[in-house]
Design a protein around this motif. Structure first.
Motif, PDB file in Angstrom:
ATOM      1  N   PRO A  42       0.824  -1.212   0.000  1.00  0.00           N
ATOM      2  CA  PRO A  42       0.000   0.000   0.000  1.00  0.00           C
ATOM      3  C   PRO A  42       0.859   1.263   0.000  1.00  0.00           C
ATOM      4  CG  PRO A  42      -0.757  -1.569   1.663  1.00  0.00           C
ATOM      5  CD  PRO A  42       0.546  -2.082   1.147  1.00  0.00           C
ATOM      6  N   ASP A  43       0.243   2.388  -0.358  1.00  0.00           N
ATOM      7  CA  ASP A  43       0.983   3.651  -0.414  1.00  0.00           C
ATOM      8  C   ASP A  43       1.544   4.036   0.948  1.00  0.00           C
ATOM      9  OD1 ASP A  43       0.487   3.871  -3.098  1.00  0.00           O
ATOM     10  OD2 ASP A  43      -1.251   5.203  -2.856  1.00  0.00           O
ATOM     11  N   HIS A  44       0.898   3.592   1.997  1.00  0.00           N
ATOM     12  CA  HIS A  44       1.390   3.843   3.349  1.00  0.00           C
ATOM     13  C   HIS A  44       0.680   2.903   4.309  1.00  0.00           C
ATOM     14  CE1 HIS A  44      -2.399   5.957   4.156  1.00  0.00           C
ATOM     15  NE2 HIS A  44      -2.207   6.551   2.985  1.00  0.00           N
ATOM     16  N   VAL A  45       1.416   2.422   5.289  1.00  0.00           N
ATOM     17  CA  VAL A  45       0.841   1.783   6.470  1.00  0.00           C
ATOM     18  C   VAL A  45       1.632   2.361   7.638  1.00  0.00           C
ATOM     19  CG1 VAL A  45       0.402  -0.345   7.738  1.00  0.00           C
ATOM     20  CG2 VAL A  45       0.152  -0.322   5.249  1.00  0.00           C
ATOM     21  N   THR A  46       1.151   3.472   8.160  1.00  0.00           N
ATOM     22  CA  THR A  46       1.869   4.180   9.206  1.00  0.00           C
ATOM     23  C   THR A  46       1.818   3.389  10.508  1.00  0.00           C
ATOM     24  OG1 THR A  46      -0.083   5.395   9.918  1.00  0.00           O
ATOM     25  CG2 THR A  46       1.258   6.385   8.143  1.00  0.00           C
ATOM     26  N   GLY A  47       2.618   3.829  11.467  1.00  0.00           N
ATOM     27  CA  GLY A  47       2.563   3.193  12.774  1.00  0.00           C
ATOM     28  C   GLY A  47       1.175   3.248  13.372  1.00  0.00           C
ATOM     29  N   ASP A  48       0.498   4.395  13.242  1.00  0.00           N
ATOM     30  CA  ASP A  48      -0.869   4.520  13.762  1.00  0.00           C
ATOM     31  C   ASP A  48      -1.798   3.527  13.065  1.00  0.00           C
ATOM     32  OD1 ASP A  48       0.029   6.564  15.369  1.00  0.00           O
ATOM     33  OD2 ASP A  48      -0.855   8.172  14.155  1.00  0.00           O
ATOM     34  N   GLU A  49      -1.655   3.393  11.747  1.00  0.00           N
ATOM     35  CA  GLU A  49      -2.504   2.461  10.998  1.00  0.00           C
ATOM     36  C   GLU A  49      -2.197   1.013  11.371  1.00  0.00           C
ATOM     37  OE1 GLU A  49      -3.276   5.061   6.938  1.00  0.00           O
ATOM     38  OE2 GLU A  49      -1.365   4.020   7.195  1.00  0.00           O
ATOM     39  N   MET A  50      -0.927   0.716  11.620  1.00  0.00           N
ATOM     40  CA  MET A  50      -0.545  -0.633  12.022  1.00  0.00           C
ATOM     41  C   MET A  50      -1.159  -0.981  13.376  1.00  0.00           C
ATOM     42  SD  MET A  50       1.357  -3.165  10.742  1.00  0.00           S
ATOM     43  CE  MET A  50       0.278  -4.466  11.338  1.00  0.00           C
ATOM     44  N   VAL A  51      -1.081  -0.066  14.318  1.00  0.00           N
ATOM     45  CA  VAL A  51      -1.657  -0.310  15.640  1.00  0.00           C
ATOM     46  C   VAL A  51      -3.177  -0.468  15.538  1.00  0.00           C
ATOM     47  CG1 VAL A  51      -2.055   0.730  17.910  1.00  0.00           C
ATOM     48  CG2 VAL A  51       0.236   0.742  16.912  1.00  0.00           C
ATOM     49  N   ALA A  52      -3.827   0.319  14.684  1.00  0.00           N
ATOM     50  CA  ALA A  52      -5.275   0.184  14.500  1.00  0.00           C
ATOM     51  C   ALA A  52      -5.627  -1.198  13.953  1.00  0.00           C
ATOM     52  CB  ALA A  52      -5.789   1.280  13.567  1.00  0.00           C
ATOM     53  N   ALA A  53      -4.822  -1.700  13.018  1.00  0.00           N
ATOM     54  CA  ALA A  53      -5.067  -3.049  12.474  1.00  0.00           C
ATOM     55  C   ALA A  53      -4.861  -4.111  13.549  1.00  0.00           C
ATOM     56  CB  ALA A  53      -4.131  -3.304  11.291  1.00  0.00           C
ATOM     57  N   MET A  54      -3.869  -3.918  14.396  1.00  0.00           N
ATOM     58  CA  MET A  54      -3.636  -4.842  15.506  1.00  0.00           C
ATOM     59  C   MET A  54      -4.809  -4.825  16.481  1.00  0.00           C
ATOM     60  SD  MET A  54       0.373  -3.783  15.937  1.00  0.00           S
ATOM     61  CE  MET A  54       0.469  -4.188  17.679  1.00  0.00           C
ATOM     62  N   ASP A  55      -5.295  -3.630  16.799  1.00  0.00           N
ATOM     63  CA  ASP A  55      -6.425  -3.499  17.724  1.00  0.00           C
ATOM     64  C   ASP A  55      -7.660  -4.235  17.202  1.00  0.00           C
ATOM     65  OD1 ASP A  55      -4.991  -1.988  19.526  1.00  0.00           O
ATOM     66  OD2 ASP A  55      -5.767  -0.062  18.814  1.00  0.00           O
ATOM     67  N   LYS A  56      -7.871  -4.169  15.917  1.00  0.00           N
ATOM     68  CA  LYS A  56      -9.078  -4.750  15.310  1.00  0.00           C
ATOM     69  C   LYS A  56      -9.143  -6.258  15.512  1.00  0.00           C
ATOM     70  CE  LYS A  56     -11.578  -4.870  10.901  1.00  0.00           C
ATOM     71  NZ  LYS A  56     -11.534  -4.485   9.470  1.00  0.00           N
ATOM     72  N   VAL A  57      -7.989  -6.912  15.573  1.00  0.00           N
ATOM     73  CA  VAL A  57      -7.977  -8.380  15.690  1.00  0.00           C
ATOM     74  C   VAL A  57      -7.380  -8.858  17.013  1.00  0.00           C
ATOM     75  CG1 VAL A  57      -8.032  -8.867  13.223  1.00  0.00           C
ATOM     76  CG2 VAL A  57      -5.838  -8.441  14.321  1.00  0.00           C
ATOM     77  N   GLY A  58      -7.114  -7.931  17.936  1.00  0.00           N
ATOM     78  CA  GLY A  58      -6.692  -8.337  19.270  1.00  0.00           C
ATOM     79  C   GLY A  58      -5.225  -8.663  19.432  1.00  0.00           C
ATOM     80  N   VAL A  59      -4.361  -8.083  18.585  1.00  0.00           N
ATOM     81  CA  VAL A  59      -2.917  -8.265  18.742  1.00  0.00           C
ATOM     82  C   VAL A  59      -2.403  -7.209  19.726  1.00  0.00           C
ATOM     83  CG1 VAL A  59      -0.678  -8.180  17.572  1.00  0.00           C
ATOM     84  CG2 VAL A  59      -2.631  -9.302  16.473  1.00  0.00           C
ATOM     85  N   ASP A  60      -1.749  -7.648  20.784  1.00  0.00           N
ATOM     86  CA  ASP A  60      -1.357  -6.749  21.869  1.00  0.00           C
ATOM     87  C   ASP A  60      -0.114  -5.930  21.554  1.00  0.00           C
ATOM     88  OD1 ASP A  60      -3.321  -7.585  23.996  1.00  0.00           O
ATOM     89  OD2 ASP A  60      -2.384  -9.524  23.581  1.00  0.00           O
TER      90      ASP A  60
END
Length: 279
Positions: A27-45
């Motif tokens: 993707p054009d970007h997957v920022t740290g904030d976006e990465m953490v949001a993706a982790m939150d969505k599926v329960g990755v701590d």
């Protein structure tokens, strides 16, 4: 169960401020904030954020920024340059960086370095001195990786991506697990652990990728769950799986069972890196 992803790559958009070395099919970007949001969505701590070599080479400044913004969720690993005669000083300086938990070297066929490359020897010795594990990318080059691990028995190695070459886009190769016997033999080395990262990209069947479990069972048997670190390798795996698809199969399967799953999906990673997330 604490879930720690042993390998993620976040990055910002390609700009003159921090230009990419190359433009992969990500993707054009997957920022740290976006990465953490993706982790939150599926329960990755938490996650081990491996600074992207494809984009940033040996510059881990973006990883440092992300860790500063998400100190309880991200620990960081920096690729280091075997051709830099002062690489031991680089490792020493990295040790002072908040959230730094390891370093990484590339021992792939295309970079042409031998296991006895003097710069790699310097890195392995510095890793012992500064108590860092060395993340080792030796896919499609397991013999060289094995020789390096044997050459430095006091250095702790974390073998990336099952030691198996993984596709950047579908389909998986006809024989995706061809190097598995070498990977199983590598398990005899007590100074190594292995990342079960990007495994879903090796599937030749659609989601939830049922054909990965028989070969993975052989990895688990050889290495033991306390030496197997689950991970997604997202965003490198972007063209094959989305983040949720790389996580959920490991949560839903009855292979492994509950206590084995807890070790695979977080316990072994916390042990290998000496780091646990804090929400």
């Amino acid at each position: 169960m604490t879930i720690i992803d042993s390998q993620v790559h976040a990055y910002e958009a390609n700009t003159p401020k921090r230009p990419w070395h190359m433009v992969p099919n990500w993707p054009d970007h997957v920022t740290g904030d976006e990465m953490v949001a993706a982790m939150d969505k599926v329960g990755v701590d938490g996650a081990i954020f491996i600074s992207s070599f494809s984009m940033y080479r040996y510059d881990a400044s973006y990883a440092v920024e992300v860790q500063r913004a998400h100190p309880g969720r991200m620990a960081i690993v920096k690729p280091v340059d075997p051709d830099n005669p002062d690489v031991a000083d680089v490792v020493a300086e990295w040790k002072k960086t908040p959230g730094a938990v390891g370093i990484r070297i590339m021992l792939t066929k295309e970079n042409g370095r031998a296991p006895d490359h003097p710069g790699i020897d310097r890195i392995a010795r510095a890793a012992v001195r500064y108590d860092f594990p060395v993340n080792l990318l030796c896919w499609d080059n397991v013999d060289a990786g094995t020789a390096l691990i044997d050459r430095h028995p006091d250095t702790r190695f974390i073998v990336d991506h099952l030691g198996i070459l993984q596709p950047r886009q579908p389909p998986a190769p006809t024989e995706p697990w061809a190097d598995l016997p070498k990977v199983l033999a590598l398990a005899k080395r007590p100074n190594a652990v292995i990342k079960v990262s990007g495994a879903c990209t090796l599937s030749r069947q659609p989601y939830p990728f049922p054909d990965i479990w028989d070969p993975l069972a052989r990895v688990f048997d050889a290495w033991g769950f306390d030496r197997c670190l689950w991970g997604t390798d997202w965003t490198r795996a972007f063209a094959v799986v989305n983040y949720e698809q790389a996580v959920v199969p490991f949560l839903k399967t009855d292979r492994p069972n509950g206590s084995e799953r807890a070790m695979l999906m977080g316990g072994a990673c916390a042990k290998a890196y000496g780091w646990s997330p804090k929400r």
